[in-house]
Design a protein around this motif. Structure first.
Motif, PDB file in Angstrom:
ATOM      1  N   ALA A 123       0.848  -1.187   0.000  1.00  0.00           N
ATOM      2  CA  ALA A 123       0.000   0.000   0.000  1.00  0.00           C
ATOM      3  C   ALA A 123       0.887   1.242   0.000  1.00  0.00           C
ATOM      4  O   ALA A 123       1.972   1.242   0.590  1.00  0.00           O
ATOM      5  N   PRO A 124       0.468   2.300  -0.674  1.00  0.00           N
ATOM      6  CA  PRO A 124       1.290   3.519  -0.741  1.00  0.00           C
ATOM      7  C   PRO A 124       1.335   4.243   0.608  1.00  0.00           C
ATOM      8  O   PRO A 124       0.377   4.237   1.377  1.00  0.00           O
ATOM      9  N   LEU A 125       2.493   4.857   0.861  1.00  0.00           N
ATOM     10  CA  LEU A 125       2.647   5.737   2.008  1.00  0.00           C
ATOM     11  C   LEU A 125       2.078   7.108   1.642  1.00  0.00           C
ATOM     12  O   LEU A 125       1.724   7.356   0.483  1.00  0.00           O
ATOM     13  N   GLY A 137       6.904   6.411  -1.365  1.00  0.00           N
ATOM     14  CA  GLY A 137       7.249   5.008  -1.188  1.00  0.00           C
ATOM     15  C   GLY A 137       6.008   4.197  -0.872  1.00  0.00           C
ATOM     16  O   GLY A 137       4.881   4.710  -0.863  1.00  0.00           O
ATOM     17  N   VAL A 138       6.207   2.916  -0.598  1.00  0.00           N
ATOM     18  CA  VAL A 138       5.087   2.045  -0.263  1.00  0.00           C
ATOM     19  C   VAL A 138       5.432   1.259   0.994  1.00  0.00           C
ATOM     20  O   VAL A 138       6.610   1.090   1.351  1.00  0.00           O
ATOM     21  N   LEU A 139       4.387   0.786   1.645  1.00  0.00           N
ATOM     22  CA  LEU A 139       4.556  -0.050   2.821  1.00  0.00           C
ATOM     23  C   LEU A 139       4.183  -1.478   2.451  1.00  0.00           C
ATOM     24  O   LEU A 139       3.079  -1.749   2.008  1.00  0.00           O
ATOM     25  N   LEU A 140       5.157  -2.369   2.613  1.00  0.00           N
ATOM     26  CA  LEU A 140       4.938  -3.785   2.314  1.00  0.00           C
ATOM     27  C   LEU A 140       4.782  -4.511   3.639  1.00  0.00           C
ATOM     28  O   LEU A 140       5.665  -4.431   4.509  1.00  0.00           O
ATOM     29  N   SER A 141       3.666  -5.200   3.829  1.00  0.00           N
ATOM     30  CA  SER A 141       3.419  -5.915   5.083  1.00  0.00           C
ATOM     31  C   SER A 141       3.115  -7.374   4.806  1.00  0.00           C
ATOM     32  O   SER A 141       2.558  -7.718   3.758  1.00  0.00           O
TER      33      SER A 141
END
Length: 630
Positions: free
Chosen positions: A150-152, A158-162
């Motif tokens: 999901a995008p920050l 950047g994006v957040l990868l979880s």
């Protein structure tokens, strides 16, 4: 390397790998993708420093301590920072992942759809990506993780990868699927899994890339299994089914020895099993498998001291996979299993296209019988009944024909049995009765100087049970003006001899009305002579099998004396009971001479005439029919 994924998840495991949450059109970008598919880092709107400030800001401690595995990825797809929870899933400290390509850690490039969606999120053109991946931990065990990208906030670029460990859920799903797809009694694949495998085997890509391109099926049904359940109970029945499953599995394993795979054994329900052979090599392979199954089931089953024996019937189908459907294959197998049962059980039968075509024709006829009566597709032909003494025409037998628009002119043996099965014989029989009586009356009016001839009409016993035959006959005679003694009704010997109750009352009422009752094909059924004397019968028609023994011409050819003795005895007996006798299938003048000599009253057969149209009967009136053979 440790932490790399173990290949892509199956397509079924992807959770909406395309757009999952859309926020509308992204703001226009001027980035030009480089050869890797990502924007050139030199043209990024901000340096990665903004992401580092995000990590080191007020959210940094929460990011590091969060129980959820998270990593910050820049627009180039490189890991800027990962928390220790993220690293633990991949078997590394979180800090050791910095600078690595995130897509490679999660194997997001393995399928084009997911890879495209991931790049769209990095570019800000897609709101979110969610998919499932299988990851191999350095210690050897495999994890299933839910990957969310999901995008920050816009300023972070950047994006957040979880990652979420869903291994326990996947394991539960696998167990539930196994329970859903397997039979609890035999532990074999059930009907659902069988059809899933069958459908997959019939898909073009399954056989076009190699193999024989053929498929085979043994469809099995246990003979007499219901009796086991009814007498010994379902618990014993279930144990027997489990024992059968073990033997079938052993047969499949032996058949699969030195081959690419073993046949799939499944329980389709009740006492029905199937053995599916993918990439079969021909009918010989399936025949060998069916033989081994029959042999394996012949040995008695010992169930805690109870010794049980059973057999099985097997329908065998083997064909090219191309052009075959699961439904078509199962219909062929079911039909062939029925043939095996009908042929005597405890056997296997191979699908026969010609036999199946006959069955399909029979079904087609059955489905159109009633409408055909309403459309007037039936017609009557008449075969003369000739006096043996003078060769004069005394009567005719009405024979129904079906002028089918597809199959042409059909004789009664093609459809009368079907009509009796579905009950349309009542409607058809009523039409035959009315048409024949009307024609007999027309001959009488057209030839007033000739003695009137009678008409003989065949009656099925179901007409007596399912309709008021007495009322139908009375109404028909009144409507057509035909005298009752000019109507003869023919019933088969088995139908008449077994008559009691309503049928016998109906026959008696018809006889009292003046209608003649004849027993057709006499000598092939019960031949209960004592019962015969109590029936309201006036005519016996000797079956043609007796008359054929009279076929000889000229002198010097010795006839079988037994034939003449039997026929003469039956004629004398009939005459003593006040009955007249008609001989069927008279084909030669020698037969006619011998029958005349021993006292037969009338003859019927090709010597005199084949069944003909009504106008031909008009020509025969007033002539010696034996001289008008056609």
């Amino acid at each position: 390397m440790s932490g790399t994924s173990e290949g892509p998840a199956p397509a079924a495991d992807l959770i909406r790998p395309a757009v999952t949450e859309s926020k509308g059109e992204a703001s226009p970008r001027t980035d030009v993708p480089d050869s890797t598919g990502f924007p050139d880092s030199h043209e990024s709107h901000q340096s990665p420093g903004s992401l580092e400030s995000f990590e080191g800001g007020r959210f940094g401690s929460a990011f590091s301590a969060a129980p959820l595995a998270m990593a910050v990825v820049d627009r180039d797809g490189l890991v800027v920072s990962a928390n220790d929870t993220f690293g633990a899933l991949l078997g590394k400290p979180g800090a050791a992942l910095t600078g690595l390509v995130a897509a490679e850690l999660m194997d997001l490039k393995s399928d084009a759809r997911t890879w495209h969606a991931y790049r769209e999120v990095l570019r800000g053109r897609q709101a979110k990506l969610s998919c499932t991946r299988r990851v191999k931990h350095p210690d050897g065990h495999v994890l299933w993780v839910q990957v969310t990208v999901a995008p920050l906030p816009a300023e972070e670029h950047g994006v957040l990868l979880s990652l979420t460990d869903i291994s326990a859920r996947r394991e539960l799903q696998a167990r539930l699927r196994h329970l859903e797809m397997h039979d609890p009694v035999t532990r074999l694949p059930n009907r659902t899994l069988f059809f899933e495998r069958l459908s997959a085997a019939l898909e073009a890509e399954s056989y076009e890339q190699g193999g024989t391109g053929r498929i085979g099926l043994c469809y099995l049904d246990l003979d007499g299994f219901k009796a086991v359940n009814d007498t010994l109970g379902h618990r014993v029945g279930d144990r027997l089914l489990a024992a059968v499953a073990e033997r079938l599995t052993r047969c499949a394993d032996e058949a699969g020895y030195a081959r690419a795979s073993s046949p799939l054994v499944a329980r389709l329900g009740g006492d029905e099993f199937a053995l599916l052979v993918e990439d079969s090599t021909g009918t010989d392979q399936l025949a060998e498998l069916a033989e081994s199954v029959l042999k394996a089931l012949q040995a008695p089953f010992d169930l805690s001291g109870q010794r049980l024996s059973l057999s099985a019937s097997i329908g065998v189908v083997e064909r090219h996979a191309s052009g075959t459907t699961a439904t078509g294959l199962m219909q062929a197998a079911d039909t062939t299993l029925y043939w095996a049962k009908a042929d005597g059980k405890s056997r296997w039968t191979l699908f026969d296209p010609e036999r199946n075509a006959h069955r399909m024709t029979r079904q087609a006829l059955a489905s159109t019988l009633r409408p055909a009566i309403e459309r007037g597709e039936f017609t009557l032909e008449y075969q003369p009944l000739v006096g043996m003494e003078n060769g004069r025409l005394r009567g005719v037998e009405a024979l129904v024909r079906w002028n089918h628009p597809q199959f042409g002119m059909l004789t009664p043996n093609r459809f009368i049995g079907l009509a009796e099965e579905d009950g349309s014989i009542v409607q058809l029989g009523r039409w035959v009765l009315v048409t024949a009586c009307r024609q007999a009356r027309r001959w009488q009016l057209d030839h007033p100087d000739e003695p009137p001839i009678f008409v003989s009409v065949n009656v099925a016993v179901r007409q007596v049970w399912d309709s008021d035959l007495v009322a139908d006959v009375a109404e028909t005679l009144a409507e057509t003006g035909l005298a009752p003694h000019l109507l003869q009704l023919e019933l088969t010997e088995s139908a008449v001899m077994g008559s009691a109750g309503r049928p016998l009352q109906a026959l008696q009422a018809l006889s009292d009305m003046g209608v003649h009752i004849a027993i057709d094909d006499f000598g092939t059924g019960y031949s209960n002579l004592a019962y015969l004397s109590r029936l309201p019968v006036s005519v016996l028609k000797l079956d043609g099998s007796f008359v054929r023994g009279f076929q000889y011409e000229g002198e010097g050819v010795a006839p079988n004396p037994a034939d003449e003795v039997i026929v003469e005895a039956m004629i004398q007996l009939a005459h003593r009971l006040g009955l007249s006798v008609t001989a069927e299938c008279v084909e030669t003048s020698a037969q006619a001479s011998r029958l005349r000599r021993i006292g037969c009253d009338t003859g019927q057969g090709w010597l005199y005439s084949r069944p003909v149209a009504p106008d031909r009967i008009s020509e025969l009136l007033g002539t010696k029919a034996c001289n008008q053979a056609s």
